[in-house]
Design an enzyme around this catalytic site. Structure first.
Site, PDB file in Angstrom:
ATOM      1  CG  ASP A  63      36.268  37.313  37.863  1.00  0.00           C
ATOM      2  OD1 ASP A  63      36.700  38.435  37.000  1.00  0.00           O
ATOM      3  OD2 ASP A  63      36.762  36.382  37.775  1.00  0.00           O
ATOM      4  CE1 TYR A 124      41.004  38.657  44.857  1.00  0.00           C
ATOM      5  CE2 TYR A 124      43.354  38.872  44.135  1.00  0.00           C
ATOM      6  CZ  TYR A 124      41.880  39.282  44.090  1.00  0.00           C
ATOM      7  OH  TYR A 124      41.571  40.196  43.093  1.00  0.00           O
TER       8      TYR A 124
END
Length: 284
Positions: A63, A124
């Site tokens: 994003d 992540y």
């Protein structure tokens, strides 16, 4: 989206990283919106002196504002273009790309490789500081400041309740026709020597806003606003909870993408395309 390049083309794997601060995410958007995909595709077209744009397929779309250290993509190039440019492509891309995105490796991909569907996990990291003085100015673009002391043990206890295959609808922004069933393989917090709390989050795939929502829920546990059991109860409810805060993107970095052995790439890609259901789920 084929697992093999069309005849006359070569599938090329790119390993890359970027600082997401000034990007409107990975995926190409309308004119005027700067994206990682757009920058790399433009650079590829320029350095290969091609009239057409060769489209990238990425392991995981990030994003706006999210960083990547270990992103992976592939592109199918005409055989003659690859033959002419392969030895000089990396250096030429370094000279053409802006300084907030780098391609570190360019190589012909093995048979059956698909950057998105062949991946078996994505890892992540989310970084937070609870230091009362705030964030080190040199790290401010990659670390979130949480203005409450955080209990590491409570956050890890909450994380344990979320591991495994679940429907993460409560922690995802829904997309039409997309499943929210994911296998969360690892979720743990550690406090580094510099005092920064780092979450490691690894799953076979992630749905939109999933990592940032999970982190937001665990921060509420860590600062004492919610009990340890709360994130698990939200997950079991299966619906978005307005109390789950989607934390800001700048603390999030895609660290690594994992792939199986070369001989298993095609089978993994086929498996990943199947729409998943949880055991016992069905129409009847």
């Amino acid at each position: 989206m084929s697992d093999e390049a069309e005849p006359g083309f070569v599938r090329v794997r790119l390993d890359l990283s970027y600082d997401g601060k000034d990007f409107s995410g990975w995926a190409k958007q309308r004119e005027g919106r700067r994206t990682v995909q757009g920058e790399i595709e433009t650079a590829l077209r320029t350095v290969t002196r091609s009239r057409e744009t060769y489209e990238l397929t990425v392991a995981g779309r990030t994003d706006s504002g999210v960083h990547a250290r270990g992103q992976v993509a592939h592109v199918d190039l005409p055989e003659d273009v690859w033959a002419e440019h392969q030895d000089k492509l990396l250096r030429r891309l370094a000279g053409r790309l802006p300084h907030d995105v780098r391609v570190w490796k360019v190589a012909e991909a093995p048979a059956g490789f698909n950057a998105r569907f062949s991946a078996v996990w994505r890892r992540y990291a989310y970084r937070v500081t609870d230091h009362p003085g705030g964030v080190d100015p040199l790290l401010r673009g990659h670390v979130l400041w949480h203005d409450w002391p955080l209990d590491l043990d409570a956050m890890n206890a909450a994380a344990e309740r979320l591991i495994g295959e679940h429907d993460f609808a409560a922690y995802c922004k829904r997309r039409e026709g997309a499943t929210t069933i994911r296998t969360l393989q690892e979720l743990r917090w550690e406090r580094r020597q510099d005092g920064i709390l780092q979450a490691t989050v690894r799953a076979d795939a992630f749905c939109h806003n999933m990592v940032r929502s999970l982190v937001g829920a665990m921060l509420f546990v860590g600062d004492g606003h919610r009990p340890v059991e709360w994130p698990g109860k939200v997950l079991a409810a299966g619906v978005r909870d307005s109390a789950v805060h989607v934390v800001r993107p700048h603390g999030l970095t895609l660290e690594e993408v994992g792939y199986p052995a070369d001989e298993l790439l095609a089978a993994r890609s086929k498996e990943a395309r199947n729409k998943r259901t949880l055991p016992g789920a069905g129409c009847c």
